[in-house]
Design a protein around this motif. Structure first.
Motif, short mmCIF file in Angstrom:
data_model
loop_
_atom_site.label_atom_id
_atom_site.label_comp_id
_atom_site.label_asym_id
_atom_site.label_seq_id
_atom_site.Cartn_x
_atom_site.Cartn_y
_atom_site.Cartn_z
N LYS A 162 -5.71 -4.53 4.26
CA LYS A 162 -4.55 -4.11 3.47
C LYS A 162 -3.37 -3.88 4.39
CE LYS A 162 -4.84 0.82 3.53
NZ LYS A 162 -3.51 0.86 4.14
N CYS A 200 -9.00 1.75 -5.34
CA CYS A 200 -7.53 1.76 -5.25
C CYS A 200 -6.94 1.35 -6.59
CB CYS A 200 -7.02 0.82 -4.16
SG CYS A 200 -5.21 0.64 -4.22
N PRO A 201 -6.27 2.25 -7.30
CA PRO A 201 -5.74 1.91 -8.63
C PRO A 201 -4.54 0.99 -8.53
CG PRO A 201 -5.04 4.11 -8.03
CD PRO A 201 -5.95 3.65 -6.93
N TYR A 202 -4.01 0.79 -7.32
CA TYR A 202 -2.86 -0.10 -7.13
C TYR A 202 -3.28 -1.51 -6.71
CZ TYR A 202 -0.36 4.29 -7.44
OH TYR A 202 0.12 5.50 -7.88
N MET A 249 -4.31 -2.64 -3.91
CA MET A 249 -3.62 -3.02 -2.68
C MET A 249 -4.59 -3.27 -1.52
SD MET A 249 -0.35 -3.54 -2.86
CE MET A 249 -0.74 -4.52 -4.31
N ILE A 250 -5.88 -3.41 -1.85
CA ILE A 250 -6.85 -3.80 -0.82
C ILE A 250 -7.41 -5.16 -1.19
CG2 ILE A 250 -8.94 -3.16 0.44
CD1 ILE A 250 -8.37 -0.30 -0.03
N CYS A 282 0.85 -1.19 0.00
CA CYS A 282 0.00 0.00 0.00
C CYS A 282 0.89 1.24 0.00
CB CYS A 282 -0.91 0.01 1.22
SG CYS A 282 -1.73 1.60 1.49
N ASN A 283 0.51 2.22 -0.80
CA ASN A 283 1.30 3.46 -0.93
C ASN A 283 0.98 4.50 0.14
OD1 ASN A 283 2.86 3.09 -3.50
ND2 ASN A 283 0.81 2.63 -4.23
N HIS A 284 0.05 4.22 1.02
CA HIS A 284 -0.36 5.17 2.05
C HIS A 284 -0.47 6.58 1.46
CE1 HIS A 284 -0.20 1.93 4.91
NE2 HIS A 284 0.88 1.53 4.29
N CYS A 285 -1.28 6.63 0.39
CA CYS A 285 -1.39 7.81 -0.45
C CYS A 285 -1.80 9.06 0.34
CB CYS A 285 -2.43 7.57 -1.54
SG CYS A 285 -2.07 6.11 -2.54
N VAL A 316 -2.28 4.79 6.27
CA VAL A 316 -3.70 4.63 5.98
C VAL A 316 -4.15 3.25 6.47
CG1 VAL A 316 -5.42 4.46 4.12
CG2 VAL A 316 -3.60 6.18 3.99
N ALA A 345 -5.78 9.69 -0.90
CA ALA A 345 -6.16 8.28 -1.01
C ALA A 345 -7.60 8.11 -1.49
CB ALA A 345 -5.99 7.59 0.35
N PRO A 346 -7.80 7.55 -2.68
CA PRO A 346 -9.15 7.35 -3.20
C PRO A 346 -9.91 6.28 -2.41
CG PRO A 346 -7.54 6.35 -4.68
CD PRO A 346 -6.77 7.10 -3.64
N CYS A 347 -9.19 5.40 -1.72
CA CYS A 347 -9.87 4.38 -0.91
C CYS A 347 -10.65 5.06 0.21
CB CYS A 347 -8.86 3.37 -0.36
SG CYS A 347 -7.53 4.10 0.60
S1 SF4 Z 1 -5.12 1.22 -0.45
FE1 SF4 Z 1 -4.57 1.99 -2.49
S2 SF4 Z 1 -5.51 4.03 -2.63
FE2 SF4 Z 1 -5.57 3.45 -0.46
S3 SF4 Z 1 -3.70 4.38 0.39
FE3 SF4 Z 1 -3.15 2.26 -0.23
S4 SF4 Z 1 -2.37 2.40 -2.34
FE4 SF4 Z 1 -3.42 4.36 -1.86
#
Ligand code: SF4
Ligand code: SF4
Lengths: 220, 346
Positions: free
Chosen positions: B207, B191-193, B195-196, B149-152, B174, B155-157
């Motif tokens: 995640k 999440c476009p990655y 990662m969930i 997870c990128n801990h954006c 996150v 964060a769109p999640c």
């Molecule tokens: S789950 Fe996805 S969108 Fe949410 S913080 Fe992690 S990488 Fe970003």
């Protein structure tokens, strides 16, 4: 008092008999046709941007409701056509069928938003993959809280037969304390309906709803 | 009852923890994957999950085809529709016929055969396309892409969760609050990655938690600390003494993956140096094998400047001159990589 649009018949049957989805206790009560529409999700963009993008939810458009009480409990029986029985979440992209009935705690609560801060709503939620229903309290989008069925002595029973779901909810008319809808013989219940079609990835706000509350008179 | 928090409140944090991964050094050993798996996803319902994972680029990745799944934001910041992943996309949970093979008298007659979670002969799994990469003889190319997870920062999640169950902590991590999650999976779509992961047992989404129980005790996340390639740095982005700050902010050689998704990720990658290409006679040509366009596809146009800086600094060192950047990337003292997060996990 608002005019009743339908009636909940008073019957002599026991709680157990009324929980039987196709039991004789239901033979005397007349069916109320319920038209359903896709729940509006665009106005939920601030609680779920993703949900607000949904376009194809609300697959079930017609249901049939029957209501009955025996002086002790209120029973609501909901039936609808659904050829795909989704009673388990078999993969990460699968969802279970569901149904709910909702009551305002104050008469003019908004059914489309599931109430608001000042005017909460109470709902009974059945999910096809769960053993027990949930008792839900909500004060608008994103605020709904699932409470265990035991909190309100809520019971449910379901049957999928010949491409139809039949679900019965049952709860005592009166409850001590807590934030629960209350009912009385001779009084009026306001009720709205929601159905989730699991095979159409319906969950949360992606559902079919009946819209305005229906006023149902509980036979004295 | 308190008012519903705004998404902006849920998405903001006082500080931001970040990870930097040097792709020139990653050898695809999966130690990070296993370190995470051992710590966090050995529970029932998490068999398919690899919160930390490594796949081969170019490739279908993990979960399968995640780069095409949608989600994130468009150029105007509008959320984009995304799809859900399934068990097989997420690497499946192969079962083997050990009993049959190892049972008395069977050793000659039976061979070991995997079965997918669906009971079928598998046609996909974790790292199914490992080391395939792209390019033609004599110049095939690939590199490894460790992810979590990128801990954006955007964060769109968090935007997607109708339960407001996903929150950014003060340290920038996150997390999905399991008590609030009802498993609706809008976050998985958003999440476009990819990662969930949905846990079909608990019926909640899960995640990477950036090992926050360790981080709170000054211990770096397991994927970062256990990395045998010394590829990973960890720390606060705004800490001028941290390697993550120096590599991301000062030297600008560590870049987010797919910045065009608009989520402002906080895992940053030092792009891979290219091995040299051969001509058909087997002689080195001096050109790189990894097309710069391929790297731009992952890290955006900034990858050119980042590689130029790294090459220039490497050349300085070749000439015998000092280079702070080369010293950072080498990190002779392993613990230098983790800023204040150097405590022993015990
Ligand atoms: S789950 Fe996805 S969108 Fe949410 S913080 Fe992690 S990488 Fe970003
Ligand atoms: S442990 Fe380090 S070297 Fe090994 S795969 Fe993970 S990031 Fe790469």
């Amino acid at each position: 008092m608002a005019k009743a649009q339908a009636k909940a018949k008073r019957v002599a049957a026991s709680n157990e008999k009324l929980l039987e989805v196709d039991g004789a206790a239901w033979s005397g009560s007349s069916a109320i046709g319920i038209d359903l529409v896709p729940a509006p999700v665009t106005m939920a963009a601030n609680v779920s941007g993703q949900m607000a993008l949904s376009q194809n939810h609300g697959k079930v458009r017609r249901a049939e409701a029957r209501l009955a009480h025996n002086g002790e409990t209120l029973s609501v029986r909901l039936s609808w056509r659904d050829s795909d029985k989704d009673d388990q979440i078999a993969d990460l992209d699968r969802f279970a069928d569901g149904a709910a009935v909702m009551f305002p705690l104050l008469d003019d609560a908004n059914p489309l938003t599931m109430g608001d801060e000042r005017k909460p709503v109470n709902a009974w939620l059945w999910k096809a993959d769960r053993e027990e229903p949930f008792d839900v309290i909500a004060r608008g989008y994103a605020t709904s809280q699932r409470r265990p069925a035991s909190s309100s002595q809520l019971a449910s029973n379901a049957l999928h037969r010949d491409g139809q779901w039949h679900v019965v909810f049952q709860r005592p008319l009166e409850l001590e304390g807590g934030e629960f809808a209350r009912f009385a013989p001779g009084g009026l219940a306001r009720i709205a309906f929601a159905i989730w079609e699991g095979s159409n990835a319906e969950r949360a706000g992606q559902k079919a709803i009946s819209g305005a509350f229906l006023a149902v008179e509980l036979e004295a | 009852m308190s008012a519903v928090p705004s998404k902006q409140e849920l998405k903001s944090s006082k500080r931001q923890l970040a990870t930097v991964i040097d792709l020139s050094k990653c050898m695809g050993c999966q130690t990070c994957t296993v370190a995470c798996k051992n710590l966090w996803t050995q529970r029932e319902g998490t068999e398919h999950m690899r919160w930390a994972n490594v796949s081969t680029c170019p490739g279908k990745g993990y979960p399968k085809d995640w780069e095409q799944k949608g989600g994130g934001f468009d150029g105007e910041g509008r959320p984009q529709p995304g799809r859900l992943t399934n068990l097989v996309d997420c690497g499946d949970n192969f079962q083997f016929n050990h009993g049959e093979v190892l049972g008395a008298g069977n050793a000659q007659g039976k061979k070991l055969e995997p079965r997918s979670a669906r009971g079928e002969v598998p046609t996909w799994g974790y790292n199914w396309d490992e080391d395939q990469g792209k390019g033609d003889w004599p110049n095939p190319y690939f590199f490894y892409m460790p992810r979590k997870c990128n801990h954006c920062s955007n964060a769109p999640c968090i935007d997607a969760c109708s339960r407001n169950a996903i929150v950014k902590r003060d340290d920038g991590i996150v997390v999905i609050e399991q008590d609030r999650c009802e498993g609706h999976r809008h976050c998985v779509e958003a999440c476009p990655y990819s990662m969930i992961y949905f846990n079909p047992k608990s019926q909640k989404s899960e995640k990477c938690i950036d090992c926050f129980p360790r981080v709170e005790k000054g211990v770096a996340p397991a994927c970062n600390r256990q990395c045998v390639g010394r590829t990973r740095a960890y720390g606060y982005l705004d800490d001028p003494e941290s390697q993550v700050h120096k590599l991301v902010k000062q030297w600008k050689v560590a870049l987010p993956l797919h910045p065009e998704f608009g989520t402002e990720p906080n895992v940053y990658y030092v792009p891979p140096m290219s091995p040299l290409a051969y001509d058909t006679e087997g002689r080195l040509t001096g050109a790189g094998r990894l097309p710069i366009e391929v790297l731009e596809g992952y890290f955006g146009p900034a990858v050119r400047g980042a590689l130029d800086t790294i090459i220039a600094e490497r050349n300085r060192r070749k000439r015998g001159e000092p280079s702070e950047l080369m010293d950072l990337l080498i990190s002779r003292r392993w613990l230098d990589r983790f800023a204040e997060f150097t405590a022993e996990p015990i």
